[in-house]
Design a protein around this motif. Structure first.
Motif, mmCIF file in Angstrom:
data_model
loop_
_atom_site.group_PDB
_atom_site.id
_atom_site.type_symbol
_atom_site.label_atom_id
_atom_site.label_comp_id
_atom_site.label_asym_id
_atom_site.label_seq_id
_atom_site.Cartn_x
_atom_site.Cartn_y
_atom_site.Cartn_z
ATOM 1 N N PRO A 348 80.868 58.991 53.736
ATOM 2 C CA PRO A 348 79.661 59.616 54.273
ATOM 3 C C PRO A 348 78.424 58.758 53.995
ATOM 4 C CG PRO A 348 80.938 61.195 52.993
ATOM 5 C CD PRO A 348 81.529 59.848 52.731
ATOM 6 N N VAL A 349 77.458 58.806 54.909
ATOM 7 C CA VAL A 349 76.182 58.106 54.759
ATOM 8 C C VAL A 349 75.070 59.071 55.157
ATOM 9 C CG1 VAL A 349 74.718 56.270 55.679
ATOM 10 C CG2 VAL A 349 77.097 55.778 55.127
ATOM 11 N N ARG A 350 74.024 59.100 54.349
ATOM 12 C CA ARG A 350 72.894 59.968 54.673
ATOM 13 C C ARG A 350 71.824 59.135 55.376
ATOM 14 N NH1 ARG A 350 71.255 64.826 54.078
ATOM 15 N NH2 ARG A 350 73.059 65.349 52.764
ATOM 16 N N PRO A 351 71.496 59.453 56.627
ATOM 17 C CA PRO A 351 70.449 58.711 57.345
ATOM 18 C C PRO A 351 69.068 59.070 56.842
ATOM 19 C CG PRO A 351 71.233 60.528 58.691
ATOM 20 C CD PRO A 351 72.071 60.542 57.434
ATOM 21 N N GLN A 357 68.133 53.029 59.547
ATOM 22 C CA GLN A 357 68.545 52.456 58.268
ATOM 23 C C GLN A 357 69.528 51.317 58.544
ATOM 24 O OE1 GLN A 357 70.988 54.803 55.468
ATOM 25 N NE2 GLN A 357 69.291 54.605 54.017
ATOM 26 N N GLU A 395 68.627 63.763 60.161
ATOM 27 C CA GLU A 395 68.429 64.651 59.021
ATOM 28 C C GLU A 395 69.741 64.935 58.308
ATOM 29 O OE1 GLU A 395 65.536 65.827 58.028
ATOM 30 O OE2 GLU A 395 64.222 65.276 59.710
ATOM 31 N N ALA A 396 70.822 65.088 59.072
ATOM 32 C CA ALA A 396 72.094 65.527 58.494
ATOM 33 C C ALA A 396 72.943 64.343 58.074
ATOM 34 C CB ALA A 396 72.851 66.378 59.515
ATOM 35 N N GLU A 397 73.699 64.521 57.018
ATOM 36 C CA GLU A 397 74.612 63.480 56.536
ATOM 37 C C GLU A 397 75.651 63.151 57.600
ATOM 38 O OE1 GLU A 397 76.347 63.058 52.292
ATOM 39 O OE2 GLU A 397 77.868 64.183 53.436
#
Length: 410
Positions: A348-351, A357, A395-397
């Motif tokens: 998982p990556v959080r933007p 990014q 906003e969402a992972e």
């Protein structure tokens, strides 16, 4: 107040276009190079063929040049037609005309005799090999005209545009120029750049480092990136946070007539941003909706375009790849664009809300694994990466398996 409200916010695509516009005249200079020095250079003018390729009808293989009609007119009961062998035609020799019922031994690349319109491979002849002139030769009947014949102008006709200006010169294109008799080609001159790295806290590698100082990695990064992009580094200077000293250095370097200035550092909103202090009257400083590499600047000083990159090492590296390298490709024609792929995230990556990014990543051909965190100081993580993963704003992972766009670095 946000720290970036003093400067306009610009999208990644908008800033890339601004860099292209700033460098628009960079590809104007032309020089002539030998073919041996032309690989990877960009052709500056159309190459119009001064002759045809092939220059003359010639044989595609070792065999016998005949008149195809003779193989249809003289039929034997065994399916073979009889010919009289005449003088052979080695490559490089101009043959005489071919008469009816004659077969001329012809080597690969040799010109066809006048009147010949087909070549029969030596393996199909009886007896085998190349008999002496005057001997009787038997060849299969029904040979089609044009068999194993390379026609004059079949590849390129005289007066055709053989190579179009703006194309990078590959081995095949260089070979075509050689086949057309060209020993030299006009190419776009390699841009000459002067590089600046800034900050009183930075010292050159190998120098004595104080307790509050770091070694300058950015000059090495930019020098390598520019060289890889086909840009000649005409000078590299580590400058202090003194605006007067930097302005004097810049004026002195401008006398050498470089095509481009590039800097890292000194473009943000701190108290000692020397590049911004000196160049703001001559350009613009903006914040790009990208992390790392948000602060960016463009200027025109002493008639030379100046690309100002942020100073953290990974920010410098990423900014070059996102903005300066593609601008050079569009304006000068070199370097080749980075390959792009789409691959699924391995974790998982959080933007970031409102910002693209650019994560350093390892692409193994199947999945995308981030290399280290998003920080712009993590140079060891960047060194492990072979790609940049472009994570769009959000906003969402993003869960594992989410496809992201990749810029392949090697």
């Amino acid at each position: 107040m946000s720290r970036h409200t003093q400067h306009p916010v610009r999208s990644v695509d908008e800033h890339r276009r601004a860099v292209v516009d700033a460098l628009r005249d960079l590809g104007a200079r032309v020089e002539t190079v030998l073919l041996g020095d032309a690989l990877g250079r960009v052709l500056a003018e159309d190459l119009v063929a001064p002759l045809s390729l092939q220059p003359f009808d010639n044989s595609q293989m070792d065999g016998f040049a005949i008149r195809a009609a003779d193989s249809r007119a003289a039929r034997g009961d065994d399916g073979l037609a009889s010919f009289v062998v005449v003088a052979p035609v080695p490559a490089g020799r101009v043959p005489g005309p071919l008469g009816a019922g004659e077969a001329a031994p012809v080597m690969t690349g040799a010109p066809l005799p006048t009147g010949a319109d087909a070549v029969v491979p030596v393996e199909e002849a009886l007896p085998g090999g190349f008999p002496e002139p005057g001997s009787l030769l038997r060849l299969p009947v029904g040979q089609p005209a044009g068999r194993f014949v390379r026609r004059a102008g079949e590849d390129v006709a005289e007066g055709d545009t053989a190579l179009v200006a703006g194309r990078r010169l590959t081995p095949a294109r260089i070979g075509l120029a050689a086949a057309l008799g060209r020993a030299e080609l006009p190419v776009r001159a390699r841009p000459r750049a002067v590089v600046y790295t800034t900050g009183d806290e930075v010292v050159a590698p190998g120098a004595e480092r104080g307790p509050a100082q770091i070694f300058d990695a950015n000059a090495a990064i930019l020098g390598a990136q520019l060289a890889e992009a086909g840009v000649e580094v005409a000078g590299a200077h580590l400058v202090s946070d003194d605006p007067g000293a930097f302005a004097a250095r810049l004026a002195e370097d401008a006398d050498g007539r470089p095509d481009l200035f590039v800097s890292s550092g000194g473009v943000s909103e701190g108290a000692y941003e020397v590049v911004r202090q000196v160049l703001e009257p001559h350009g613009e400083f903006v914040h790009v909706a990208m992390q790392p590499g948000g602060p960016q600047g463009l200027a025109l000083v002493h008639g030379v375009p100046f690309v100002c990159l942020p100073g953290n090492p990974v920010s410098t590296l990423v900014s070059f790849e996102m903005f300066l390298r593609p601008a050079l490709t569009e304006v000068v024609g070199s370097p080749a664009p980075r390959a792009r792929r789409t691959g699924p995230l391995a974790e998982p990556v959080r933007p970031l809300p409102g910002r693209t990014q650019v994560r350093r990543a390892v692409w193994d051909g199947a999945t995308v694994r981030t290399a280290g965190g998003p920080g712009s100081h993590l140079l060891a993580a960047a060194a492990r990466a072979n790609a940049l993963a472009l994570v769009p704003p959000g906003e969402a992972e993003l869960p594992a398996g989410t496809p992201v766009e990749l810029l392949l670095l090697d």
